[in-house]
Write an enzyme that holds these catalytic residues in place. Sequence first.
Site, PDB file in Angstrom:
ATOM      1  N   CYS A  96      -3.550   6.811 -10.501  1.00 56.28           N
ATOM      2  CA  CYS A  96      -2.635   5.764 -10.956  1.00 56.28           C
ATOM      3  C   CYS A  96      -1.307   5.979 -10.253  1.00 56.28           C
ATOM      4  CB  CYS A  96      -2.460   5.815 -12.471  1.00 56.28           C
ATOM      5  SG  CYS A  96      -1.224   4.626 -13.039  1.00 56.28           S
TER       6      CYS A  96
ATOM      7  N   ASN B 138     -10.954   7.074 -12.248  1.00 60.52           N
ATOM      8  CA  ASN B 138     -11.766   6.842 -13.448  1.00 60.52           C
ATOM      9  C   ASN B 138     -13.010   7.697 -13.339  1.00 60.52           C
ATOM     10  OD1 ASN B 138     -10.438   4.056 -12.745  1.00 60.52           O
ATOM     11  ND2 ASN B 138     -10.782   4.130 -14.936  1.00 60.52           N
TER      12      ASN B 138
HETATM   13  P1  HMG Z   1      10.021  -6.319 -11.887  1.00 61.97           P
HETATM   14  O1  HMG Z   1      10.627  -5.729 -10.650  1.00 61.97           O
HETATM   15  O2  HMG Z   1      10.502  -5.789 -13.168  1.00 61.97           O
HETATM   16  O3  HMG Z   1      10.127  -7.874 -12.022  1.00 61.97           O
HETATM   17  O4  HMG Z   1       8.447  -6.163 -11.797  1.00 61.97           O
HETATM   18  P2  HMG Z   1      10.613  -9.041 -11.165  1.00 61.97           P
HETATM   19  O5  HMG Z   1      10.133 -10.237 -11.911  1.00 61.97           O
HETATM   20  O6  HMG Z   1      12.083  -8.848 -10.913  1.00 61.97           O
HETATM   21  O7  HMG Z   1       9.846  -8.987  -9.754  1.00 61.97           O
HETATM   22  C1  HMG Z   1      10.136  -8.080  -8.709  1.00 61.97           C
HETATM   23  C2  HMG Z   1       9.595  -8.612  -7.398  1.00 61.97           C
HETATM   24  O8  HMG Z   1       8.175  -8.777  -7.482  1.00 61.97           O
HETATM   25  C3  HMG Z   1      10.137  -9.993  -7.040  1.00 61.97           C
HETATM   26  O9  HMG Z   1      10.140 -10.087  -5.637  1.00 61.97           O
HETATM   27  C4  HMG Z   1       9.083 -10.913  -7.590  1.00 61.97           C
HETATM   28  O10 HMG Z   1       9.076 -12.154  -6.929  1.00 61.97           O
HETATM   29  C5  HMG Z   1       7.807 -10.150  -7.316  1.00 61.97           C
HETATM   30  P3  HMG Z   1      11.520 -10.026  -4.794  1.00 61.97           P
HETATM   31  O11 HMG Z   1      12.361 -11.102  -5.387  1.00 61.97           O
HETATM   32  O12 HMG Z   1      12.065  -8.639  -5.070  1.00 61.97           O
HETATM   33  O13 HMG Z   1      11.072 -10.253  -3.393  1.00 61.97           O
HETATM   34  N1  HMG Z   1       6.742 -10.441  -8.264  1.00 61.97           N
HETATM   35  C6  HMG Z   1       5.478 -10.712  -7.909  1.00 61.97           C
HETATM   36  N2  HMG Z   1       4.874 -10.814  -6.720  1.00 61.97           N
HETATM   37  C7  HMG Z   1       3.557 -11.122  -6.728  1.00 61.97           C
HETATM   38  N3  HMG Z   1       2.831 -11.300  -7.852  1.00 61.97           N
HETATM   39  C8  HMG Z   1       3.415 -11.187  -9.057  1.00 61.97           C
HETATM   40  C9  HMG Z   1       4.788 -10.891  -9.116  1.00 61.97           C
HETATM   41  N4  HMG Z   1       5.642 -10.706 -10.133  1.00 61.97           N
HETATM   42  C10 HMG Z   1       6.833 -10.441  -9.609  1.00 61.97           C
HETATM   43  N5  HMG Z   1       2.678 -11.347 -10.156  1.00 61.97           N
HETATM   44  C11 HMG Z   1       6.153  -6.384 -12.452  1.00 61.97           C
HETATM   45  C12 HMG Z   1       7.616  -6.420 -12.897  1.00 61.97           C
HETATM   46  C13 HMG Z   1       5.295  -6.312 -13.681  1.00 61.97           C
HETATM   47  C14 HMG Z   1       5.883  -7.638 -11.644  1.00 61.97           C
HETATM   48  C15 HMG Z   1       5.964  -5.130 -11.576  1.00 61.97           C
HETATM   49  O14 HMG Z   1       6.402  -4.026 -12.301  1.00 61.97           O
HETATM   50  C16 HMG Z   1       4.544  -4.937 -11.144  1.00 61.97           C
HETATM   51  O15 HMG Z   1       3.965  -5.743 -10.431  1.00 61.97           O
HETATM   52  N6  HMG Z   1       3.967  -3.818 -11.528  1.00 61.97           N
HETATM   53  C17 HMG Z   1       2.602  -3.508 -11.140  1.00 61.97           C
HETATM   54  C18 HMG Z   1       2.101  -2.446 -11.983  1.00 61.97           C
HETATM   55  C19 HMG Z   1       0.680  -2.131 -11.608  1.00 61.97           C
HETATM   56  O16 HMG Z   1      -0.043  -2.900 -10.990  1.00 61.97           O
HETATM   57  N7  HMG Z   1       0.269  -0.907 -12.016  1.00 61.97           N
HETATM   58  C20 HMG Z   1      -1.068  -0.456 -11.775  1.00 61.97           C
HETATM   59  C21 HMG Z   1      -2.063  -1.204 -12.600  1.00 61.97           C
HETATM   60  S1  HMG Z   1      -2.062  -0.729 -14.305  1.00 61.97           S
HETATM   61  C22 HMG Z   1      -3.182   0.549 -14.377  1.00 61.97           C
HETATM   62  O17 HMG Z   1      -3.675   0.995 -13.368  1.00 61.97           O
HETATM   63  C23 HMG Z   1      -3.571   1.056 -15.726  1.00 61.97           C
HETATM   64  C24 HMG Z   1      -4.964   0.640 -16.152  1.00 61.97           C
HETATM   65  O18 HMG Z   1      -5.943   1.037 -15.204  1.00 61.97           O
HETATM   66  C25 HMG Z   1      -5.297   1.277 -17.491  1.00 61.97           C
HETATM   67  C26 HMG Z   1      -5.043   2.801 -17.444  1.00 61.97           C
HETATM   68  O19 HMG Z   1      -5.757   3.522 -16.783  1.00 61.97           O
HETATM   69  O20 HMG Z   1      -4.076   3.186 -18.090  1.00 61.97           O
HETATM   70  C27 HMG Z   1      -5.061  -0.882 -16.326  1.00 61.97           C
HETATM   71 MG    MG Z   2      -6.827   3.004 -15.086  1.00 63.84          MG
END
Ligand code: HMG
Ligand code: MG
Length: 307
Positions: free
Chosen positions: A239, A248
């Site tokens: 992660c 996983n």
């Molecule tokens: P942020 O920086 O707080 O929010 O991100 P923002 O709205 O200010 O957006 C920042 C930038 O991202 C902006 O671009 C947005 O346009 C863009 P800039 O103006 O800087 O050029 N943006 C996007 N671009 C494409 N698609 C989108 C999108 N949203 C905003 N949907 C946000 C908040 C949630 C977007 C960010 O924190 C994020 O994308 N995080 C990703 C987290 C992630 O994917 N983590 C891994 C997956 S979770 C996981 O693995 C756990 C899981 O497996 C379960 C477990 O094991 O625990 C599920």
């Molecule tokens: Mg996971």
Amino acid sequence: MLPAKVKIVEVGPRDGLQNEKEFVATEVKIELVNRLASAGLQNVESASFVSPKWVPQMADGAAVMAGIERRPGTIYSALTPNLRGFEAALDAKVDEIVIFGAASEAFSQKNINCSIAESIARFEPVAKAAKEAGLRLRGSISCALGCPYQGDVPIEAVVDVVQRMKALGCDEIDIADTIGVGTAGRTRDVMAAVSKVFPRERLSGHFHDTYGQAVANIYASLQEGIEIFHASVAGLGGCPYAKGATGNVATEDVIFLLNGLGIKTGVDLDQLVEIGDFISRAIGKPSASRVGRALLAKKRDGAASCV
Ligand code: HMG
Ligand code: MG
């Protein structure tokens, strides 16, 4: 009594690959998803529509979804943190929307840059839009068995997020052990507690295998009547927001366990072992699946002895 059949949600193409530093070619991702679906996996988490600045590896989600063959009956899921992600997922014709929160405040901030309460508020329009579009909605709860920043996570905190995700209309909820610290006893207690507030047949176990406990945790969950488990072929992954966390539990290891228990999954273990070999070679890393390595060695030995 253990369940007679189990659904495996294959998360290798998303959770597995998202942490790879070198960009994995879109064609490789497409072949991976296609082969997994052909091996009998009914639900394949195939992409993430998140910020490419946060997770660059998942930037080609739309191309992956456009390139895969759709097997009738297979559910292709994608992560969507906000409405923007949802709209991209809708355009890409995903079958299931995954909103992802955490039971730990600290992890919520690191992973999605907001508090738990803010995340739920952000998911509300996504959940509503998913339902209006007639899509399945799944909620994933990170750090349900421990957090890399906060340590212990109270069971009540997990139950609280389950209730909030239930209120959003989630069809399925994932209890995720992001850093693999859960043990069988704790897993049993968490599963027992959350099944009191959400139907157990729609709860899933998502176990990372960092401490080697995932198979034991799956067994403990089976004893609690849980029928859905997430796994990643070749044990791919980690992660990006949980340093040191490994992938996983390997899908091969889970299928071997379930086959041994006589629990039906519809997944072909032979094909899965080949897929594990394919993706491990493609990313240039040894498979983390003990079963995958053992069965592949057996196959190769068999071939060598014929020479
Ligand atoms: P942020 O920086 O707080 O929010 O991100 P923002 O709205 O200010 O957006 C920042 C930038 O991202 C902006 O671009 C947005 O346009 C863009 P800039 O103006 O800087 O050029 N943006 C996007 N671009 C494409 N698609 C989108 C999108 N949203 C905003 N949907 C946000 C908040 C949630 C977007 C960010 O924190 C994020 O994308 N995080 C990703 C987290 C992630 O994917 N983590 C891994 C997956 S979770 C996981 O693995 C756990 C899981 O497996 C379960 C477990 O094991 O625990 C599920
Ligand atoms: Mg996971």
